[in-house]
Design a protein around this motif. Structure first.
Motif, short mmCIF file in Angstrom:
data_model
loop_
_atom_site.label_atom_id
_atom_site.label_comp_id
_atom_site.label_asym_id
_atom_site.label_seq_id
_atom_site.Cartn_x
_atom_site.Cartn_y
_atom_site.Cartn_z
N ASN A 38 3.63 -8.39 3.03
CA ASN A 38 2.24 -8.61 2.64
C ASN A 38 1.97 -10.10 2.51
OD1 ASN A 38 -0.27 -8.70 1.47
ND2 ASN A 38 0.21 -7.28 -0.19
N PRO A 39 1.11 -10.67 3.36
CA PRO A 39 0.85 -12.12 3.26
C PRO A 39 0.23 -12.52 1.93
CG PRO A 39 0.03 -11.22 5.34
CD PRO A 39 0.38 -10.05 4.47
N ALA A 40 -0.51 -11.59 1.30
CA ALA A 40 -1.19 -11.91 0.05
C ALA A 40 -0.29 -11.76 -1.17
CB ALA A 40 -2.42 -11.02 -0.11
N ASP A 41 0.84 -11.07 -1.03
CA ASP A 41 1.77 -10.87 -2.14
C ASP A 41 3.17 -10.70 -1.56
OD1 ASP A 41 3.24 -10.23 -4.35
OD2 ASP A 41 2.03 -8.51 -4.96
N ALA A 73 -2.19 3.08 6.75
CA ALA A 73 -2.01 3.66 5.43
C ALA A 73 -1.99 2.60 4.33
CB ALA A 73 -0.73 4.48 5.39
N HIS A 74 -1.68 1.35 4.69
CA HIS A 74 -1.67 0.28 3.68
C HIS A 74 -3.01 0.17 2.95
CE1 HIS A 74 1.34 -0.77 6.72
NE2 HIS A 74 2.00 -1.39 5.76
N SER A 75 -4.10 0.61 3.60
CA SER A 75 -5.41 0.48 2.98
C SER A 75 -5.53 1.31 1.70
CB SER A 75 -6.51 0.87 3.96
OG SER A 75 -6.43 2.24 4.31
N ILE A 76 -4.63 2.27 1.50
CA ILE A 76 -4.67 3.09 0.29
C ILE A 76 -4.38 2.25 -0.95
CG2 ILE A 76 -2.25 3.84 0.10
CD1 ILE A 76 -3.39 6.73 -0.25
N LEU A 77 -3.79 1.06 -0.76
CA LEU A 77 -3.49 0.18 -1.89
C LEU A 77 -4.72 -0.56 -2.38
CD1 LEU A 77 -0.17 -1.35 -0.49
CD2 LEU A 77 -0.39 0.49 -2.15
N GLY A 78 -5.80 -0.54 -1.61
CA GLY A 78 -7.04 -1.17 -2.05
C GLY A 78 -7.05 -2.67 -1.95
N VAL A 79 -6.15 -3.24 -1.13
CA VAL A 79 -6.10 -4.69 -0.96
C VAL A 79 -6.49 -5.05 0.46
CG1 VAL A 79 -4.30 -4.97 -2.69
CG2 VAL A 79 -3.64 -4.66 -0.30
N PRO A 80 -7.03 -6.25 0.70
CA PRO A 80 -7.31 -6.65 2.08
C PRO A 80 -6.01 -6.70 2.88
CG PRO A 80 -8.38 -8.13 0.50
CD PRO A 80 -7.43 -7.28 -0.28
N LEU A 81 -6.09 -6.32 4.15
CA LEU A 81 -4.94 -6.42 5.04
C LEU A 81 -5.09 -7.70 5.85
CD1 LEU A 81 -4.67 -2.70 6.26
CD2 LEU A 81 -3.74 -3.78 4.20
N GLU A 82 -4.39 -8.74 5.41
CA GLU A 82 -4.52 -10.05 6.02
C GLU A 82 -3.59 -10.16 7.23
OE1 GLU A 82 -3.99 -12.99 3.01
OE2 GLU A 82 -5.60 -12.21 1.74
N PHE A 134 -5.63 -5.24 13.34
CA PHE A 134 -4.90 -4.73 12.18
C PHE A 134 -5.43 -5.31 10.87
CE2 PHE A 134 -2.11 -4.16 15.77
CZ PHE A 134 -1.60 -2.89 15.57
N GLY A 135 -6.09 -6.43 10.93
CA GLY A 135 -6.66 -7.02 9.72
C GLY A 135 -7.95 -6.33 9.34
#
Length: 353
Positions: A87-90, A272-281, A286-287
């Protein structure tokens, strides 16, 4: 702690001095006992490598510290969960580590009947199948135990790639939601898919596959979840959907050469990463920005599925256990990349118990 991180020149590498993440509100610090590998783990390293970021999405372990506001879990609980590796943001968010932060409402208690190696293989499949089936196209759920919905008892749903880990999870969830799951798979995997509840299996290599599905469903098929998502599979799915149209949800970007061949089909794809509620950077298609409705769905979905787990109504995909612990994981990811592992999910125990 030790962790598998994105390497400076691509690939994954072992890091031995990564900071243990601190629990945030609504999260729990977990000692990771086992992790599972998914196709996204090798695809993302090629498409969007983040040097120093912890990889991996699927894990199971024990809670060692609670963040503010956590109520469903306590220290010592056995849990499975899903997160966003690389995750680029975390950069601390990934699962391929000795400790990981689990999100309270995107986690499930692990019943005693399940081992950590079994449980670690389920989180991403639960998230993906849930979003693709019950959030994106809006198939109906009934609480609290996904009892059959009588008015939908004649509704077919096609799972393309039924012998994948997400496919077998989707089959089980569809059965408990009152739908009639049918699948495409290799004939050698018919028995596998039927054991999870598939009503009928169709050979995706057969030139009459789509026609056979149309005949079986009496031209009524209106919902497709495509776990394979290449142009040939998408074309087959489009041809299988009945003459009244319907929805097609894929797990990879769709091809426009097929997408617009039928205007009566609503086609989309999800991560499926979108289920975390964070932007996909991430780069390119894919972003995407955060998707609040996916986060809201996840908070409702995981506690619901937990009831099925506790009652023994759903189980894991067939597994292939790889020994060697965290140090061997870069090599195991490369093995997954070759495509030699089929109809099984690779899992790696990190703690010997």
């Amino acid at each position: 702690m030790k962790a598998i991180v994105g390497g400076d020149s691509g690939g994954y590498s072992l890091a031995e001095n990564v900071d243990v993440p601190r629990p945030k509100p609504g999260t729990m610090l977990c000692r990771v006992h086992a992790v599972a590998l998914n196709p996204v783990d090798h695809k993302i390293i090629d498409f969007s490598s983040v040097p120093g970021a912890v990889g991996g999405c699927d894990f199971a372990g024990t809670v060692v510290q609670l963040g503010e506001g956590v109520k469903r879990f306590k220290t010592g609980d056995r849990v499975l969960g899903v997160t966003f590796g690389l995750n680029p943001a975390d950069k601390t968010a990934g699962a391929f580590a000795e400790y990981v932060l689990a999100i309270e409402d995107l986690s499930c208690h692990v019943p005693e009947a399940l081992s950590f190696t079994q449980a670690c293989s389920m989180g991403l499949a639960i998230a993906t199948a849930g979003l693709a089936l019950f959030q994106a196209p809006g198939l109906q759920l009934r609480e609290p135990h996904l009892q059959p919905v009588e008015r939908d008892s004649d509704v077919f749903v096609l799972v393309s790639g039924g012998a994948t880990a997400t496919g077998t999870m989707a089959i089980q969830l569809l059965r408990f939601a009152g739908y009639r799951p049918i699948v495409t798979c290799s004939p050698t995997n018919n028995g596998l898919c039927e054991s999870y509840g598939a009503e009928a299996c169709f050979d995706y290599n057969s030139p009459t596959c789509a026609a056979d599905i149309r005949e079986h469903t009496d031209n009524t098929l209106a919902h497709v979840m495509d776990c394979v998502t290449d142009a040939a599979t998408m074309k087959m799915c489009y041809e299988a959907i009945g003459s009244s149209g319907g929805s097609y949800i894929a797990l990879e970007p769709t091809t426009t050469t097929v997408k617009y061949t039928r205007r009566d089909i609503r086609a989309d794809w999800l991560m499926a990463h979108s289920i975390l509620g964070v932007p996909l950077e991430l780069r390119g298609a894919f972003g995407r920005p955060s998707t609040p409705e996916h986060r809201k769905f996840g908070a409702h979905w995981f506690p619901l599925v937990e009831k099925l787990l506790q009652e023994g109504k759903i189980t894991n995909h067939p597994l292939e256990v790889r020994e060697g612990g965290i140090a061997k994981m870069p090599h195991i990811v490369e093995e997954l990349r070759t495509g030699s592992v089929r109809a099984k999910k690779l899992v790696v125990p990190l703690v010997v118990v």
